[in-house]
Design a protein around this motif. Structure first.
Motif, PDB file in Angstrom:
ATOM      1  N   ARG A 126       0.807  -1.227   0.000  1.00 52.22           N
ATOM      2  CA  ARG A 126       0.000   0.000   0.000  1.00 52.22           C
ATOM      3  C   ARG A 126       0.835   1.271   0.000  1.00 52.22           C
ATOM      4  O   ARG A 126       0.316   2.344  -0.268  1.00 52.22           O
ATOM      5  CB  ARG A 126      -0.986  -0.001   1.158  1.00 52.22           C
ATOM      6  CG  ARG A 126      -0.363   0.169   2.501  1.00 52.22           C
ATOM      7  CD  ARG A 126      -1.386   0.170   3.585  1.00 52.22           C
ATOM      8  NE  ARG A 126      -0.778   0.376   4.880  1.00 52.22           N
ATOM      9  CZ  ARG A 126      -1.423   0.742   5.944  1.00 52.22           C
ATOM     10  NH1 ARG A 126      -2.714   0.947   5.873  1.00 52.22           N
ATOM     11  NH2 ARG A 126      -0.800   0.906   7.088  1.00 52.22           N
ATOM     12  N   ARG A 127       2.144   1.160   0.272  1.00 50.28           N
ATOM     13  CA  ARG A 127       3.015   2.333   0.208  1.00 50.28           C
ATOM     14  C   ARG A 127       3.440   2.659  -1.217  1.00 50.28           C
ATOM     15  O   ARG A 127       3.905   3.760  -1.486  1.00 50.28           O
ATOM     16  CB  ARG A 127       4.253   2.104   1.067  1.00 50.28           C
ATOM     17  CG  ARG A 127       3.966   2.099   2.563  1.00 50.28           C
ATOM     18  CD  ARG A 127       5.242   2.133   3.389  1.00 50.28           C
ATOM     19  NE  ARG A 127       4.977   1.732   4.747  1.00 50.28           N
ATOM     20  CZ  ARG A 127       5.259   0.532   5.244  1.00 50.28           C
ATOM     21  NH1 ARG A 127       5.839  -0.383   4.495  1.00 50.28           N
ATOM     22  NH2 ARG A 127       4.981   0.256   6.497  1.00 50.28           N
ATOM     23  N   LEU A 128       3.307   1.717  -2.131  1.00 50.36           N
ATOM     24  CA  LEU A 128       3.692   1.947  -3.519  1.00 50.36           C
ATOM     25  C   LEU A 128       2.741   2.953  -4.167  1.00 50.36           C
ATOM     26  O   LEU A 128       1.522   2.876  -3.986  1.00 50.36           O
ATOM     27  CB  LEU A 128       3.664   0.633  -4.309  1.00 50.36           C
ATOM     28  CG  LEU A 128       4.610  -0.475  -3.842  1.00 50.36           C
ATOM     29  CD1 LEU A 128       4.344  -1.748  -4.625  1.00 50.36           C
ATOM     30  CD2 LEU A 128       6.058  -0.039  -4.005  1.00 50.36           C
ATOM     31  N   GLU A 129       3.317   3.882  -4.941  1.00 47.73           N
ATOM     32  CA  GLU A 129       2.497   4.913  -5.569  1.00 47.73           C
ATOM     33  C   GLU A 129       1.505   4.309  -6.559  1.00 47.73           C
ATOM     34  O   GLU A 129       0.349   4.733  -6.645  1.00 47.73           O
ATOM     35  CB  GLU A 129       3.401   5.918  -6.285  1.00 47.73           C
ATOM     36  CG  GLU A 129       2.663   7.147  -6.747  1.00 47.73           C
ATOM     37  CD  GLU A 129       3.592   8.197  -7.324  1.00 47.73           C
ATOM     38  OE1 GLU A 129       3.149   8.898  -8.243  1.00 47.73           O
ATOM     39  OE2 GLU A 129       4.742   8.296  -6.843  1.00 47.73           O
ATOM     40  N   SER A 133      -2.665   4.467  -6.633  1.00 47.22           N
ATOM     41  CA  SER A 133      -3.442   4.850  -7.820  1.00 47.22           C
ATOM     42  C   SER A 133      -4.471   3.782  -8.169  1.00 47.22           C
ATOM     43  O   SER A 133      -5.611   4.087  -8.517  1.00 47.22           O
ATOM     44  CB  SER A 133      -2.513   5.075  -9.015  1.00 47.22           C
ATOM     45  OG  SER A 133      -1.627   6.131  -8.758  1.00 47.22           O
ATOM     46  N   LEU A 134      -4.053   2.516  -8.075  1.00 40.85           N
ATOM     47  CA  LEU A 134      -4.979   1.412  -8.341  1.00 40.85           C
ATOM     48  C   LEU A 134      -6.160   1.440  -7.384  1.00 40.85           C
ATOM     49  O   LEU A 134      -7.308   1.259  -7.790  1.00 40.85           O
ATOM     50  CB  LEU A 134      -4.256   0.066  -8.213  1.00 40.85           C
ATOM     51  CG  LEU A 134      -3.380  -0.370  -9.373  1.00 40.85           C
ATOM     52  CD1 LEU A 134      -2.560  -1.596  -8.976  1.00 40.85           C
ATOM     53  CD2 LEU A 134      -4.229  -0.701 -10.582  1.00 40.85           C
ATOM     54  N   MET A 135      -5.884   1.675  -6.110  1.00 41.17           N
ATOM     55  CA  MET A 135      -6.959   1.692  -5.117  1.00 41.17           C
ATOM     56  C   MET A 135      -7.901   2.877  -5.318  1.00 41.17           C
ATOM     57  O   MET A 135      -9.108   2.740  -5.163  1.00 41.17           O
ATOM     58  CB  MET A 135      -6.379   1.670  -3.703  1.00 41.17           C
ATOM     59  CG  MET A 135      -5.791   0.320  -3.330  1.00 41.17           C
ATOM     60  SD  MET A 135      -5.248   0.207  -1.627  1.00 41.17           S
ATOM     61  CE  MET A 135      -3.647   0.979  -1.718  1.00 41.17           C
ATOM     62  N   ARG A 136      -7.350   4.045  -5.709  1.00 43.24           N
ATOM     63  CA  ARG A 136      -8.211   5.199  -5.988  1.00 43.24           C
ATOM     64  C   ARG A 136      -9.113   4.921  -7.189  1.00 43.24           C
ATOM     65  O   ARG A 136     -10.297   5.254  -7.188  1.00 43.24           O
ATOM     66  CB  ARG A 136      -7.368   6.453  -6.225  1.00 43.24           C
ATOM     67  CG  ARG A 136      -6.838   7.082  -4.949  1.00 43.24           C
ATOM     68  CD  ARG A 136      -6.299   8.482  -5.197  1.00 43.24           C
ATOM     69  NE  ARG A 136      -5.151   8.478  -6.098  1.00 43.24           N
ATOM     70  CZ  ARG A 136      -3.887   8.354  -5.707  1.00 43.24           C
ATOM     71  NH1 ARG A 136      -3.606   8.209  -4.421  1.00 43.24           N
ATOM     72  NH2 ARG A 136      -2.905   8.373  -6.584  1.00 43.24           N
ATOM     73  N   GLY A 137      -8.538   4.291  -8.215  1.00 43.52           N
ATOM     74  CA  GLY A 137      -9.338   3.934  -9.395  1.00 43.52           C
ATOM     75  C   GLY A 137     -10.422   2.925  -9.059  1.00 43.52           C
ATOM     76  O   GLY A 137     -11.570   3.040  -9.513  1.00 43.52           O
ATOM     77  N   ALA A 138     -10.063   1.933  -8.244  1.00 41.82           N
ATOM     78  CA  ALA A 138     -11.045   0.923  -7.846  1.00 41.82           C
ATOM     79  C   ALA A 138     -12.154   1.542  -7.012  1.00 41.82           C
ATOM     80  O   ALA A 138     -13.329   1.211  -7.174  1.00 41.82           O
ATOM     81  CB  ALA A 138     -10.355  -0.199  -7.067  1.00 41.82           C
TER      82      ALA A 138
END
Length: 198
Positions: A126-129, A133-138
């Motif tokens: 979860r620290r990876l940028e 971005s993936l989580m915001r998109g999801a």
């Protein structure tokens, strides 16, 4: 590793087993496992998946589906517990309690397997940028799916005239403006539904 392997094996294997067999129990197990595996975000996202599996297949009538959904909204706990009602309602098993237990276990199992598989790596992931971005998109996709779930099957099945619209608007105001508890809103709207059908 074992949990991730089990998750993928069941996700791929159950549809094949259900397709090869004429067993309704296997088809039900597959349907609830896939519904639990393909949902991200919140319980309401599972509504369209469950509706397509149990209503369109003819296992549960649209009225029974909506009645169960309404009851699930009135009680505390995750919406996934709605699967127990659907499993009991399907009626292909001689013991409804067995159907309820199977549906409940299968809808929660994929999330449990994923949790066990991902938990050791979650903090670093979860620290990876890119992961953020993936989580915001999801999360954005989940908002769209929630809107679709509200519209179909709930809105199109329930709000068929101006009286129903007024009742739905009243419920929204009771929840969002006057902050009544969900169970009280369900009771008030149920009484209102009886009144508008008289």
């Amino acid at each position: 590793q074992v949990a991730a392997t089990c998750f993928i094996a069941l996700l791929i294997g159950l549809p094949w087993l259900a397709w090869l067999s004429s067993s309704t129990i296997l088809a039900m197990i597959d349907a609830f496992y896939r519904a639990g595996a393909l949902v991200f975000g919140g319980g309401h996202v599972v509504l369209p998946l469950l509706e397509s599996e149990v209503v369109q297949s003819g296992w549960v009538t649209p009225d029974s589906f909506l009645a169960g959904y309404g009851a699930a909204q009135a009680i505390p706990g995750p919406l996934f517990t709605f699967a127990a009602y659907l499993g009991a309602e399907i009626g292909t098993l001689s013991v409804p309690l067995l159907g309820a237990a199977l549906a409940l276990i299968m809808i929660f199992l994929p999330g449990l397997l994923l949790l066990v598989a991902v938990l050791p790596y979650w903090n670093s992931f979860r620290r990876l940028e890119r992961a953020q971005s993936l989580m915001r998109g999801a999360n954005a996709a989940v908002v769209g799916i929630l809107g679709a779930a509200l519209y179909q099957p709930v809105w199109t099945s329930v709000v068929v005239g101006s009286s129903e619209f007024a009742l739905a608007l009243t419920g929204f105001l009771l929840l969002s403006v006057w902050k009544l508890p969900a169970w009280a809103v369900v009771v008030i709207l149920a009484a209102g539904g009886v009144v508008i059908t008289l």
